[in-house]
Every structure is written in C-alpha cells, then in structure tokens.
Design a protein around this motif. Structure first.
Motif, PDB file in Angstrom:
ATOM      1  N   ASN A 148       0.828  -1.212   0.000  1.00 56.16           N
ATOM      2  CA  ASN A 148       0.000   0.000   0.000  1.00 56.16           C
ATOM      3  C   ASN A 148       0.864   1.266   0.000  1.00 56.16           C
ATOM      4  OD1 ASN A 148      -2.473   1.380  -0.056  1.00 56.16           O
ATOM      5  ND2 ASN A 148      -2.503   1.586   2.183  1.00 56.16           N
ATOM      6  N   ILE A 149       1.878   1.272  -0.861  1.00 59.62           N
ATOM      7  CA  ILE A 149       2.795   2.404  -0.969  1.00 59.62           C
ATOM      8  C   ILE A 149       2.552   3.116  -2.297  1.00 59.62           C
ATOM      9  CG2 ILE A 149       5.226   3.086  -1.155  1.00 59.62           C
ATOM     10  CD1 ILE A 149       5.911   0.718   0.659  1.00 59.62           C
ATOM     11  N   THR A 150       2.366   4.415  -2.223  1.00 61.19           N
ATOM     12  CA  THR A 150       2.166   5.241  -3.414  1.00 61.19           C
ATOM     13  C   THR A 150       3.518   5.716  -3.945  1.00 61.19           C
ATOM     14  OG1 THR A 150       0.039   6.011  -2.565  1.00 61.19           O
ATOM     15  CG2 THR A 150       1.052   7.312  -4.329  1.00 61.19           C
ATOM     16  N   LEU A 151       3.691   5.628  -5.243  1.00 59.43           N
ATOM     17  CA  LEU A 151       4.942   6.065  -5.869  1.00 59.43           C
ATOM     18  C   LEU A 151       4.747   7.435  -6.499  1.00 59.43           C
ATOM     19  CD1 LEU A 151       7.841   5.618  -6.932  1.00 59.43           C
ATOM     20  CD2 LEU A 151       6.816   4.448  -8.911  1.00 59.43           C
ATOM     21  N   GLU A 152       5.651   8.353  -6.183  1.00 61.24           N
ATOM     22  CA  GLU A 152       5.654   9.674  -6.803  1.00 61.24           C
ATOM     23  C   GLU A 152       7.019   9.915  -7.427  1.00 61.24           C
ATOM     24  OE1 GLU A 152       4.555  12.776  -4.140  1.00 61.24           O
ATOM     25  OE2 GLU A 152       2.532  12.014  -3.793  1.00 61.24           O
TER      26      GLU A 152
END
Length: 265
Positions: A148-152
């Motif tokens: 549940n990690i968002t990549l930016e």
C-alpha cells in the motif's frame, strides 16, 4: 642538498641536472635542474607497499569467498532436494525455510563484502538516469501495491546524460529503493526526485553541474545513534540484513565522483 623555507624550516631535497640537447647537436644548449623532496620519497614507498598489501588482501578475499561459496551453493541444491521429503512435516518445512534463508544471507554477505574489497574498474557509458530509475521502479510495482505504498516521481524536465557504470549504479539505487520500501511497514509514499544543481567547488574554480537523485520515504526514520554509523559495514536494523548494502553503495557513488548522504527527522 638542504634548502630553507621562508619560515626557516629546512627542506632536504635531491638535486639532479639533466642536459638538454637538440637531435643532431654536439653540445647541449642548456640544462634542466630537478629538485625532489626526500621527505616525500618514504611516503611514496609506504603508498606502494599499501597498494601491494591491498592487492594481496583482495586476492585472499576472492579465494576465501570462492572456497566458501562453493559449499553454500551445494547446500542450497541439497536443500531443494530435501524439500519434497519434508512436505508432510510442517515444523521441518519451517526449519528448512529458515536454514535456506540463512544460507542465502551468507551468500549475499560474501558478494557484498567482495564489492567493498575489490578494486572496481568502472565500465563508463552515457546513460539517462531517469530510464535507469524507471526500470528499477517498474520492477517494484507489485511490492509497492502489496504494501500500500504510493509512488511519486519528480523529475526535472531537461536532464543531461550522465557518465556511469550502469550495473554498479543499478545496485546502488536498488539498495536505496528497497531500504525505503522496507522502512514503510504500514503503507506510505515513496518519492524519487531527480534535479540538476550548479555550484562552485572553490574560490576561483569554474561552476560545475551536478545531478542530484533523492529517494524519500515516509517511514519512521532512523534513530540518531544508528544514523551516525549508517555507512559503517555491518550496521543494520533489519532482521537478516548484512549491514553492507549502504557501505557498498557509498563506495560505488564515490568511484563516480559523487556523494551519498542520508537525512532523517
């Protein structure tokens, strides 16, 4: 010959006079006078001895690693052969898994230790650092989704090509990305930034262009006592970690005339 500095300190030098003569000429047209610092000669000898000692240590480490890795690889093969026979014994399967993990950890420890000891000869080519990072991040998307990690990604619009050894730098960024992911146990944001910096390394020196890459996470941070030693070999807070990843990463970045830093708050 003894010379004296302006501060009255003595300087012991060797004096050599070399005749300067044109091809086909009978007599010299002048002479070159060479001074060499005798105090520097013992230092040069010490440096030569250190290089030879390092080369001997490198050969010994390579031989030792080879002799250890052979039985480790044999153990991994035997473990794979044993697994079917243990399929109906749950405690034995659990023990089998722990043993295999430890064998793999030892193998990884040997490989990373060799990266520190070996004199690395870089294979330099021009590359787009954004392409390198995109390839690595694409390979981690399943793990990012699982955790549940968002990549930016924040990349400057015009990034120059950089002269790097791609496999070596892939190892560096892979280590940083994995560390960032593992620092976020309950989800978070992984941010990768690339920008161009310009600075002057010293008074009177020309401006230089630097490429800066930042790998940021929203994890709990690093304790101050660990942060002070984060690049020391065998310093780790991860269960089963070797503590060599960041040591290797910093060495590789240094070989590229770069600098690896950590910030945590």
């Amino acid at each position: 010959l003894t010379l004296f500095r302006r501060d009255a300190r003595s300087l012991h030098v060797r004096l050599r006079v070399v005749p300067m003569q044109l091809p086909g000429s009978v007599s010299p047209f002048g002479a070159m006078v060479l001074f060499s610092d005798l105090q520097a000669e013992p230092l040069a000898e010490v440096e030569k001895n250190l290089r030879e000692e390092n080369a001997r240590l490198e050969r010994m480490m390579s031989l030792l690693a080879h002799e250890i890795r052979n039985p480790l690889m044999a153990m991994l093969g035997l473990l794979d052969c044993l697994k079917p026979a243990l399929s109906h014994d749950e405690p034995a399967v659990d023990t089998w898994g722990r043993v295999k993990d430890e064998v793999r950890r030892l193998d990884r420890l040997l490989r990373e230790a060799l990266l520190i000891w070996r004199t690395t000869e870089l294979q330099i080519r021009l590359h787009r650092i954004a392409d390198l990072l995109d390839d690595l991040l694409d390979g981690r998307r399943p793990l990012l989704a699982e955790r549940n990690i968002t990549l930016e990604k924040q990349y400057d619009g015009t990034l120059p090509l950089v002269a790097i050894d791609r496999p070596q730098m892939e190892h560096v960024f892979e280590n940083l990305i994995v560390n960032a992911i593992q620092a976020m146990q309950n989800g978070g944001v992984l941010t990768v930034k690339i920008d161009v910096q310009r600075d002057r390394p010293g008074s009177g020196l020309p401006m230089r262009t630097l490429l800066r890459v930042q790998v940021c996470d929203t994890g709990a941070g690093i304790a101050p006592e660990v942060r002070e030693r984060i690049f020391d070999p065998f310093v780790t807070t991860k269960r089963g970690g070797t503590g060599l990843g960041l040591s290797v990463a910093r060495r590789v970045v240094g070989l590229h005339n770069g600098n690896l830093q950590v910030e945590s708050w």
